[in-house]
Write a protein that holds these residues in place. Structure first.
Motif, short mmCIF file in Angstrom:
data_model
loop_
_atom_site.label_atom_id
_atom_site.label_comp_id
_atom_site.label_asym_id
_atom_site.label_seq_id
_atom_site.Cartn_x
_atom_site.Cartn_y
_atom_site.Cartn_z
N ARG A 32 41.06 18.33 18.67
CA ARG A 32 41.56 18.27 20.03
C ARG A 32 43.04 18.68 20.02
NH1 ARG A 32 39.93 14.22 24.30
NH2 ARG A 32 41.50 14.30 25.94
N VAL A 85 46.98 18.95 20.92
CA VAL A 85 47.97 17.97 21.36
C VAL A 85 48.28 18.22 22.84
CG1 VAL A 85 50.35 17.16 21.07
CG2 VAL A 85 48.97 17.79 19.07
N CYS A 104 45.27 3.59 20.46
CA CYS A 104 45.52 4.92 19.90
C CYS A 104 45.18 4.89 18.41
CB CYS A 104 46.97 5.34 20.09
SG CYS A 104 47.49 5.44 21.82
N ASP A 161 44.41 7.72 14.84
CA ASP A 161 44.20 9.03 14.24
C ASP A 161 42.72 9.28 13.99
OD1 ASP A 161 46.90 9.49 14.23
OD2 ASP A 161 47.19 8.82 12.17
N ASN A 172 40.56 11.59 16.48
CA ASN A 172 40.47 13.03 16.26
C ASN A 172 39.84 13.20 14.88
OD1 ASN A 172 40.79 15.78 16.31
ND2 ASN A 172 42.89 15.69 17.07
N GLY A 210 46.30 14.74 14.56
CA GLY A 210 46.85 14.16 15.77
C GLY A 210 46.22 12.84 16.13
N THR A 211 46.83 12.17 17.12
CA THR A 211 46.40 10.86 17.58
C THR A 211 45.69 10.97 18.92
OG1 THR A 211 48.22 9.78 16.42
CG2 THR A 211 47.20 8.56 18.22
N ILE A 212 44.62 10.22 19.08
CA ILE A 212 43.89 10.16 20.34
C ILE A 212 44.01 8.74 20.90
CG2 ILE A 212 41.68 10.43 21.51
CD1 ILE A 212 42.74 13.01 20.37
N SER A 248 45.66 13.09 24.11
CA SER A 248 46.33 13.37 22.85
C SER A 248 47.83 13.51 23.09
CB SER A 248 45.76 14.64 22.21
OG SER A 248 45.76 15.73 23.12
#
Length: 289
Positions: free
Chosen positions: A129, A131, A168, A170, A173, A178-180, A199
């Motif tokens: 995904r 950012v 949130c 990592d 994803n 990246g972090t979702i 994101s």
């Protein structure tokens, strides 16, 4: 699916889910009390959101759907600020920027800011995904597409709702890029859930879920792509009962389409998720023999 099987499926689903009739009197009272506060709050939020959001309007044609459906767009522009639109199911809806796409997915992953509704079949593959991408998904029934658990309760226009707090990770994803951040709201009496993912950061998730509203004088056009037909494409005959249950009328148009079984749905106008007045007509274009 023959009519008897469809009826049996609907009855079985209804037996498994205890959902009472929509409390319309309470909904109207709550909406009247809160409409003026909502307008003021959304005016400030929409100005920031429209300036910050970059999204497309190209639709992803889901597998077997023929032509892509038109973008979901509210039929009641007076209820939301300029630059926003309502998308909903039943009497529950959420305001999103007009420039967001609908079902903007690549390998089941949102690639642009998008609303996800009546997605249907998608291809799974390894796709991270990007950012800065926001998405809002909504559906009917007890949330099963994700691990929903109610952590707090709240009221939305006088109607009780359940909230899963924003978290949130990592791990959201699955490629580790990246972090979702994810949060969700479920309205049991209306049988509708909303899932927000970002994101960008957790604040974006909370901002998105803060735009949920209850509109007792409107109803969302139900979807058709997720109708269970044992792997077969849904037909207009499958879809018409869902429209009737929502208090809407079905009007059929046919198009000669060699290679498609008769009755296969190509488009529904207004598209699923559009908020319309009860009794409105939904035009279904299907394959003719």
């Amino acid at each position: 699916m023959i009519e008897s099987k469809l009826t049996e499926l609907l009855e079985r689903t209804g037996d498994q889910t205890a959902v009472g009739p929509p409390p319309l009197d309470a909904l109207r009272a709550g909406a009247a009390r809160r409409r003026h506060r909502r307008t003021a709050a959304w005016s400030a939020v929409s100005a920031l959101t429209v300036a910050a959001v970059i999204g497309g309007t190209t639709l992803l044609a889901t597998q077997g759907s023929g032509d892509p459906s038109p973008p979901v767009a509210t039929a009641t522009p007076g209820l939301v600020p300029a630059g926003m639109r309502l998308v909903g199911l039943g009497h529950a809806a959420i305001a999103v920027p007009k420039n967001w796409g609908t079902n903007e997915l690549t390998c089941a992953t949102p690639k642009k800011d998008t609303v996800l509704i009546d997605v249907g079949a998608v291809t799974l593959c390894g796709m991270p995904r990007p950012v800065g991408v926001e998405s809002l998904e909504l559906g009917r029934g007890v949330p099963q597409v994700f691990d929903f658990h109610a952590e707090e309760t709240l009221e939305i226009d006088g109607v009780r709702a359940e909230r899963q707090r924003t978290t949130c990770s990592d791990e959201g994803n699955f490629l580790g890029q990246g972090t979702i951040c994810t949060g969700a709201v479920f309205i049991p009496s209306l049988d509708v859930w909303f899932l927000a993912e970002s994101s960008t950061n957790a604040e974006e998730v909370d901002r998105m879920l803060g735009r949920i509203v209850v509109e007792p004088d409107l109803v969302g056009v139900p979807g058709y792509r997720a109708i269970d037909r044992d792997g077969k494409q849904p037909t207009g005959e499958d879809y018409a009962p869902l429209l009737e249950q929502a208090g809407l009328k079905a009007e059929f148009r046919t198009r000669k389409s060699p290679g498609y079984p008769a009755g296969t749905i190509f488009t529904a106008v207004p598209a699923p998720g559009t908020m319309v007045a009860p009794g409105a007509t939904v035009t279904i274009t299907v394959a003719g023999s």
